[in-house]
Design a protein around this motif. Structure first.
Motif, mmCIF file in Angstrom:
data_model
loop_
_atom_site.group_PDB
_atom_site.id
_atom_site.type_symbol
_atom_site.label_atom_id
_atom_site.label_comp_id
_atom_site.label_asym_id
_atom_site.label_seq_id
_atom_site.Cartn_x
_atom_site.Cartn_y
_atom_site.Cartn_z
ATOM 1 N N SER A 117 0.815 -1.215 0.000
ATOM 2 C CA SER A 117 0.000 0.000 0.000
ATOM 3 C C SER A 117 0.852 1.269 0.000
ATOM 4 C CB SER A 117 -0.926 0.005 1.220
ATOM 5 O OG SER A 117 -0.180 0.090 2.419
ATOM 6 N N SER A 118 2.131 1.164 0.388
ATOM 7 C CA SER A 118 2.997 2.343 0.387
ATOM 8 C C SER A 118 3.276 2.854 -1.017
ATOM 9 C CB SER A 118 4.324 2.022 1.089
ATOM 10 O OG SER A 118 5.046 1.030 0.378
ATOM 11 N N SER A 121 -1.990 5.377 -3.218
ATOM 12 C CA SER A 121 -2.509 6.525 -2.481
ATOM 13 C C SER A 121 -2.805 6.144 -1.038
ATOM 14 C CB SER A 121 -3.790 7.052 -3.153
ATOM 15 O OG SER A 121 -4.803 6.075 -3.103
ATOM 16 N N LYS A 122 -2.916 7.161 -0.189
ATOM 17 C CA LYS A 122 -3.119 6.921 1.237
ATOM 18 C C LYS A 122 -4.473 6.283 1.539
ATOM 19 C CE LYS A 122 -4.652 11.710 1.831
ATOM 20 N NZ LYS A 122 -4.403 12.996 2.533
ATOM 21 N N THR A 123 -5.411 6.383 0.609
ATOM 22 C CA THR A 123 -6.714 5.755 0.834
ATOM 23 C C THR A 123 -6.660 4.240 0.756
ATOM 24 O OG1 THR A 123 -7.232 5.977 -1.523
ATOM 25 C CG2 THR A 123 -7.937 7.765 -0.068
ATOM 26 N N SER A 124 -5.570 3.688 0.225
ATOM 27 C CA SER A 124 -5.476 2.232 0.101
ATOM 28 C C SER A 124 -5.402 1.559 1.465
ATOM 29 C CB SER A 124 -4.251 1.848 -0.744
ATOM 30 O OG SER A 124 -3.058 2.327 -0.138
ATOM 31 N N VAL A 125 -4.819 2.225 2.466
ATOM 32 C CA VAL A 125 -4.724 1.638 3.804
ATOM 33 C C VAL A 125 -6.103 1.525 4.439
ATOM 34 C CG1 VAL A 125 -3.736 1.892 6.105
ATOM 35 C CG2 VAL A 125 -2.385 2.488 4.102
ATOM 36 N N SER A 126 -6.893 2.602 4.356
ATOM 37 C CA SER A 126 -8.243 2.555 4.916
ATOM 38 C C SER A 126 -9.119 1.563 4.167
ATOM 39 C CB SER A 126 -8.864 3.951 4.876
ATOM 40 O OG SER A 126 -8.924 4.436 3.545
ATOM 41 N N LYS A 227 -0.713 16.781 -5.074
ATOM 42 C CA LYS A 227 -0.515 16.100 -3.804
ATOM 43 C C LYS A 227 0.207 14.779 -4.030
ATOM 44 C CE LYS A 227 -4.670 17.990 -1.606
ATOM 45 N NZ LYS A 227 -5.945 17.650 -0.908
ATOM 46 N N THR A 228 1.067 14.444 -3.086
ATOM 47 C CA THR A 228 1.759 13.157 -3.147
ATOM 48 C C THR A 228 0.807 12.060 -2.700
ATOM 49 O OG1 THR A 228 3.866 14.214 -2.659
ATOM 50 C CG2 THR A 228 3.743 11.830 -2.334
ATOM 51 N N VAL A 229 0.670 11.025 -3.518
ATOM 52 C CA VAL A 229 -0.288 9.952 -3.220
ATOM 53 C C VAL A 229 0.416 8.618 -2.991
ATOM 54 C CG1 VAL A 229 -2.128 11.041 -4.521
ATOM 55 C CG2 VAL A 229 -0.584 9.478 -5.682
ATOM 56 N N VAL A 231 4.243 6.552 -1.466
ATOM 57 C CA VAL A 231 5.474 6.630 -0.688
ATOM 58 C C VAL A 231 6.481 5.660 -1.277
ATOM 59 C CG1 VAL A 231 6.528 6.367 1.575
ATOM 60 C CG2 VAL A 231 4.201 7.232 1.391
#
Length: 253
Positions: A117-118, A121-126, A227-229, A231
């Motif tokens: 998920s890293s 995008s950050k929504t992948s964790v949720s 925006k950075t999506v 990592v």
């Protein structure tokens, strides 16, 4: 998986009791106390919990050297093998081995998906956490629907074989559906030399970061703000690995 293994183990334990009883089947006119099987539910839970904990506490030390494709293949293999072993198990011990493979696949799959998920995008964790939470409820109702006499009325063995669609779907999701970014190391299946992620020091890592297409890790919203999506994955230090273990231990307290 746990429900199916528990049902199959219970039937196997009952067969052992019946074969050792010369009077044959016993019909209790009145049940005044619980009749427990030789192998209790705790044995199934231990076979499911201990291997999963061991995997989650040890794999962060070396998993970064294993390509995502090989990790995913190992998860699919453990999933499929667990269903097959439990479905065709001749005795209780073999059934517990199937549960162990399911636990290994679950532990490896969890940390592998979180690491993957890293790169997104950050929504992948949720989204992943929501999916894992719903999986327990959906799987329980699915097994109940398959084995309920008033519904599908299938045996636990047939239900386990039907559940082989899960590792099949899991493999298709990664190799056929997922659009993998260029930040993910890709190995060549026919070249064993690429099956281990090459080690790189900080200078080489920094250079590789500068050469990446950062546009794949950024997106522009409706207001034109970039925006950075994603990592960029890097090698964890020893302190960070120990911190992962500490967080895991706190989870079990």
């Amino acid at each position: 998986m746990l429900s199916g293994a528990e049902d199959i183990i219970e039937m196997q334990s009952q067969n052992v009791i019946k074969s050792s009883n010369s009077s044959g089947n016993i019909c209790f006119e009145k049940i005044t106390k619980a009749h427990c099987s030789k192998i209790s539910t705790s044995a199934v839970l231990l076979a499911d919990t201990i291997p999963c904990v061991i995997v989650e506490l040890t794999f962060p030390f070396f998993m970064y050297r294993i390509p995502y494709g090989i990790r995913h293949a190992a998860v699919v293999f453990c999933q499929a093998l667990s269903f097959i072993i439990v479905a065709f198990s001749p005795n209780v011990a073999v059934s517990l081995i199937g549960v162990v493979f399911a636990a290994i696949g679950a532990g490896l799959g969890a940390i592998n998906c979180l690491a993957l998920s890293s790169h997104f995008s950050k929504t992948s964790v949720s989204t992943w956490s929501s999916g894992t939470g719903a999986a327990g409820v959906v799987a329980s109702f699915a097994y109940a629907a398959f084995t309920e006499p008033h519904l599908a009325n299938l045996s636990p063995k047939v239900t386990m074989l039907i559940m082989l669609v899960i590792p099949l779907t899991y493999s298709m999701a990664y190799w056929a559906i997922l659009d993998k970014p260029n930040t993910i190391y890709k190995c060549n299946p026919i070249n064993p030399l690429t099956w281990i992620v090459p080690y790189s020091d900080n200078e080489v890592y920094d250079e590789s970061v500068r050469n990446l297409k950062i546009n794949n890790l950024e997106e522009e919203d409706d207001n034109g703000i970039v925006k950075t999506v994603g990592v960029i994955q890097r090698k964890l230090s020893l302190i960070e690995k120990l911190l992962v273990i500490k967080v895991g231990l706190l989870f079990f307290e």
